[in-house]
Design a protein around this motif. Structure first.
Motif, PDB file in Angstrom:
ATOM      1  N   LEU A 161     -26.199  10.626  85.050  1.00 32.65           N
ATOM      2  CA  LEU A 161     -26.472   9.252  85.435  1.00 32.65           C
ATOM      3  C   LEU A 161     -27.953   9.077  85.745  1.00 32.65           C
ATOM      4  N   TYR A 162     -28.432   7.870  85.471  1.00 36.01           N
ATOM      5  CA  TYR A 162     -29.801   7.518  85.763  1.00 36.01           C
ATOM      6  C   TYR A 162     -29.819   6.532  86.925  1.00 36.01           C
ATOM      7  N   THR A 163     -30.815   6.658  87.773  1.00 36.15           N
ATOM      8  CA  THR A 163     -31.002   5.742  88.892  1.00 36.15           C
ATOM      9  C   THR A 163     -32.347   5.043  88.745  1.00 36.15           C
ATOM     10  N   TYR A 164     -32.560   4.042  89.632  1.00 39.59           N
ATOM     11  CA  TYR A 164     -33.790   3.242  89.587  1.00 39.59           C
ATOM     12  C   TYR A 164     -34.494   3.340  90.942  1.00 39.59           C
ATOM     13  N   GLY A 165     -35.417   2.493  91.150  1.00 38.79           N
ATOM     14  CA  GLY A 165     -36.228   2.564  92.359  1.00 38.79           C
ATOM     15  C   GLY A 165     -35.475   2.210  93.627  1.00 38.79           C
ATOM     16  N   ASP A 166     -34.320   1.558  93.519  1.00 39.91           N
ATOM     17  CA  ASP A 166     -33.562   1.197  94.718  1.00 39.91           C
ATOM     18  C   ASP A 166     -32.624   2.314  95.182  1.00 39.91           C
ATOM     19  N   ALA A 167     -32.614   3.439  94.497  1.00 38.53           N
ATOM     20  CA  ALA A 167     -31.739   4.544  94.873  1.00 38.53           C
ATOM     21  C   ALA A 167     -32.325   5.292  96.073  1.00 38.53           C
ATOM     22  N   PRO A 168     -31.491   5.895  96.891  1.00 38.11           N
ATOM     23  CA  PRO A 168     -31.993   6.610  98.076  1.00 38.11           C
ATOM     24  C   PRO A 168     -32.731   7.888  97.684  1.00 38.11           C
ATOM     25  N   ARG A 169     -33.722   8.237  98.495  1.00 37.67           N
ATOM     26  CA  ARG A 169     -34.486   9.458  98.288  1.00 37.67           C
ATOM     27  C   ARG A 169     -34.320  10.430  99.447  1.00 37.67           C
ATOM     28  N   GLU A 216     -20.481   7.213  75.998  1.00 38.49           N
ATOM     29  CA  GLU A 216     -19.193   6.623  75.629  1.00 38.49           C
ATOM     30  C   GLU A 216     -18.154   6.833  76.737  1.00 38.49           C
ATOM     31  N   SER A 217     -18.174   7.989  77.411  1.00 39.18           N
ATOM     32  CA  SER A 217     -17.228   8.225  78.512  1.00 39.18           C
ATOM     33  C   SER A 217     -17.495   7.275  79.677  1.00 39.18           C
ATOM     34  N   PHE A 218     -18.756   7.092  80.013  1.00 37.12           N
ATOM     35  CA  PHE A 218     -19.081   6.165  81.105  1.00 37.12           C
ATOM     36  C   PHE A 218     -18.713   4.739  80.724  1.00 37.12           C
ATOM     37  N   GLY A 219     -18.915   4.349  79.481  1.00 40.61           N
ATOM     38  CA  GLY A 219     -18.548   2.999  79.041  1.00 40.61           C
ATOM     39  C   GLY A 219     -17.048   2.764  79.156  1.00 40.61           C
ATOM     40  N   ARG A 220     -16.240   3.764  78.749  1.00 41.00           N
ATOM     41  CA  ARG A 220     -14.783   3.608  78.871  1.00 41.00           C
ATOM     42  C   ARG A 220     -14.365   3.492  80.342  1.00 41.00           C
ATOM     43  N   LEU A 221     -15.008   4.254  81.223  1.00 40.68           N
ATOM     44  CA  LEU A 221     -14.682   4.169  82.654  1.00 40.68           C
ATOM     45  C   LEU A 221     -14.999   2.780  83.203  1.00 40.68           C
ATOM     46  N   VAL A 222     -16.145   2.250  82.875  1.00 44.29           N
ATOM     47  CA  VAL A 222     -16.541   0.932  83.400  1.00 44.29           C
ATOM     48  C   VAL A 222     -15.608  -0.147  82.867  1.00 44.29           C
ATOM     49  N   ARG A 223     -15.233  -0.088  81.603  1.00 44.60           N
ATOM     50  CA  ARG A 223     -14.312  -1.097  81.049  1.00 44.60           C
ATOM     51  C   ARG A 223     -12.945  -1.013  81.740  1.00 44.60           C
ATOM     52  N   SER A 224     -12.475   0.203  82.017  1.00 43.53           N
ATOM     53  CA  SER A 224     -11.184   0.347  82.698  1.00 43.53           C
ATOM     54  C   SER A 224     -11.248  -0.210  84.119  1.00 43.53           C
ATOM     55  N   LEU A 225     -12.342   0.053  84.801  1.00 41.32           N
ATOM     56  CA  LEU A 225     -12.481  -0.473  86.163  1.00 41.32           C
ATOM     57  C   LEU A 225     -12.524  -1.994  86.164  1.00 41.32           C
ATOM     58  N   ARG A 239     -28.462   0.638  91.600  1.00 39.53           N
ATOM     59  CA  ARG A 239     -28.009   0.568  90.217  1.00 39.53           C
ATOM     60  C   ARG A 239     -27.962   1.970  89.613  1.00 39.53           C
ATOM     61  N   ILE A 240     -26.942   2.168  88.788  1.00 42.17           N
ATOM     62  CA  ILE A 240     -26.815   3.418  88.042  1.00 42.17           C
ATOM     63  C   ILE A 240     -26.544   3.057  86.582  1.00 42.17           C
ATOM     64  N   ALA A 241     -26.890   3.947  85.666  1.00 38.79           N
ATOM     65  CA  ALA A 241     -26.705   3.666  84.236  1.00 38.79           C
ATOM     66  C   ALA A 241     -26.750   4.969  83.457  1.00 38.79           C
ATOM     67  N   VAL A 242     -26.402   4.857  82.181  1.00 41.02           N
ATOM     68  CA  VAL A 242     -26.511   5.957  81.225  1.00 41.02           C
ATOM     69  C   VAL A 242     -27.324   5.454  80.036  1.00 41.02           C
ATOM     70  N   LYS A 243     -27.752   6.363  79.218  1.00 40.73           N
ATOM     71  CA  LYS A 243     -28.473   5.960  78.011  1.00 40.73           C
ATOM     72  C   LYS A 243     -27.553   5.173  77.089  1.00 40.73           C
ATOM     73  N   LEU A 244     -28.083   4.153  76.495  1.00 40.04           N
ATOM     74  CA  LEU A 244     -27.289   3.393  75.546  1.00 40.04           C
ATOM     75  C   LEU A 244     -26.981   4.258  74.316  1.00 40.04           C
ATOM     76  N   PRO A 245     -25.838   4.055  73.716  1.00 41.32           N
ATOM     77  CA  PRO A 245     -25.488   4.893  72.547  1.00 41.32           C
ATOM     78  C   PRO A 245     -26.528   4.831  71.431  1.00 41.32           C
ATOM     79  N   ARG A 246     -27.118   3.681  71.245  1.00 44.39           N
ATOM     80  CA  ARG A 246     -28.085   3.582  70.155  1.00 44.39           C
ATOM     81  C   ARG A 246     -29.380   4.316  70.465  1.00 44.39           C
ATOM     82  N   HIS A 247     -29.568   4.688  71.741  1.00 47.64           N
ATOM     83  CA  HIS A 247     -30.763   5.431  72.125  1.00 47.64           C
ATOM     84  C   HIS A 247     -30.505   6.926  72.272  1.00 47.64           C
ATOM     85  N   CYS A 248     -29.284   7.326  71.989  1.00 47.29           N
ATOM     86  CA  CYS A 248     -28.956   8.745  72.141  1.00 47.29           C
ATOM     87  C   CYS A 248     -29.425   9.578  70.936  1.00 47.29           C
ATOM     88  N   GLY A 249     -29.701   8.905  69.820  1.00 43.61           N
ATOM     89  CA  GLY A 249     -30.182   9.612  68.643  1.00 43.61           C
ATOM     90  C   GLY A 249     -29.154  10.596  68.125  1.00 43.61           C
TER      91      GLY A 249
END
Length: 267
Positions: A1-9, A71-80, A51-61
């Motif tokens: 998972l990727y985080t941004y500047g609002d994540a705790p340090r 794809e696993s994270f996308g399926r989890l988010v859709r189910s939730l 905020r948390i995220a993963v690389k988009l599939p089109r950017h995975c090369g």
């Protein structure tokens, strides 16, 4: 998972591979995390979000591992999102618990990022319990009011009203005229009056003529059966024959001085 500047340090950054331990409904999570101004613990100080995220599939090369992760994270988010659920993350090494909440609208790339709500586990548990209890009572009252409003009115368009029962005045509860006086005649207290009960004289309460007089030899003949050895001889004395005024245990009344039974004196 990727985080941004609002994540705790601090005390340390979030893990890039958190473990999902269970799922929780959004209704339960919302009731436990909505402070409503009455929690007393400062909701913003207890529960935070980033905020948390993963690389988009089109950017995975050509990297199959990253593509599988996306794809696993996308399926989890859709189910939730479809089940109105949130993923509960296990407590990390810093003592933080977390909840992965999907965004409202997935869109094109909305399935590959979400909101992470995190808090110190020891502070979160009592704060969440208090919120859940208070919000559950409030929601129950709202449902009850809604059910009352949705009830169809009775025939006639208005709800029937029953006045409260009012007992009659005390002076109207009992019958009057039971004391030998005509009805409507008031007693000392203004209502019907009943005289005090007076018991009859003691000599009028029991039967008369039962004077205790010993039975002598002149009280008539005594029936003496044959002695059979049981010790009960001569206990029965039949009435005397007709014409014998002194025989038997019972004497019919003739005068006030004779017999075991005496009628009451006439006034």
């Amino acid at each position: 998972l990727y985080t941004y500047g609002d994540a705790p340090r601090r005390p340390r950054p979030l893990s890039g591979a958190p473990r999902v331990c269970r799922l929780v409904t959004r209704d339960v999570l919302d009731a436990a995390t909505e402070d409503g101004g009455g929690g007393g613990g400062g909701g913003e100080d207890v529960l935070r979000s980033c905020r948390i995220a993963v690389k988009l599939p089109r950017h995975c090369g050509d990297d199959p591992a990253r593509l599988k992760n996306a794809e696993s994270f996308g399926r989890l988010v859709r189910s939730l999102r479809s089940g109105r659920l949130a993923a509960v993350l296990a407590v990390d090494s810093a003592g933080r618990c977390g909840f992965v909440v999907p965004t409202a609208d997935g869109g094109d790339d909305g399935d590959y990022h979400a909101t992470l709500k995190y808090a110190d586990f020891k502070r979160f548990v009592p704060w969440a319990r208090e919120n859940h209890a208070r919000n559950s009572r409030r929601q129950q009252r709202q449902r009850q009011r809604q059910q009352q409003q949705e009830q169809p009115p009775p025939p006639g368009g208005r709800r029937s009203w029953t006045p409260p029962y009012t007992p009659p005045p005390e002076e109207e509860c009992g019958p009057s005229g039971w004391d030998g006086r005509p009805a409507g005649r008031a007693g000392p207290d203004g209502g019907s009056w009943t005289p005090r009960y007076t018991p009859p004289p003691e000599e009028e309460c029991g039967p008369r003529g039962w004077e205790e007089e010993p039975i002598g030899e002149d009280d008539g003949p005594v029936y003496r059966p044959e002695d059979d050895g049981d010790g009960c001889d001569n206990l029965f004395k039949p009435p005397a024959a007709s014409g014998d005024d002194g025989g038997g245990l019972f004497r019919p009344p003739k005068t006030e001085e004779e017999g075991l039974f005496k009628p009451p004196p006439s006034d």
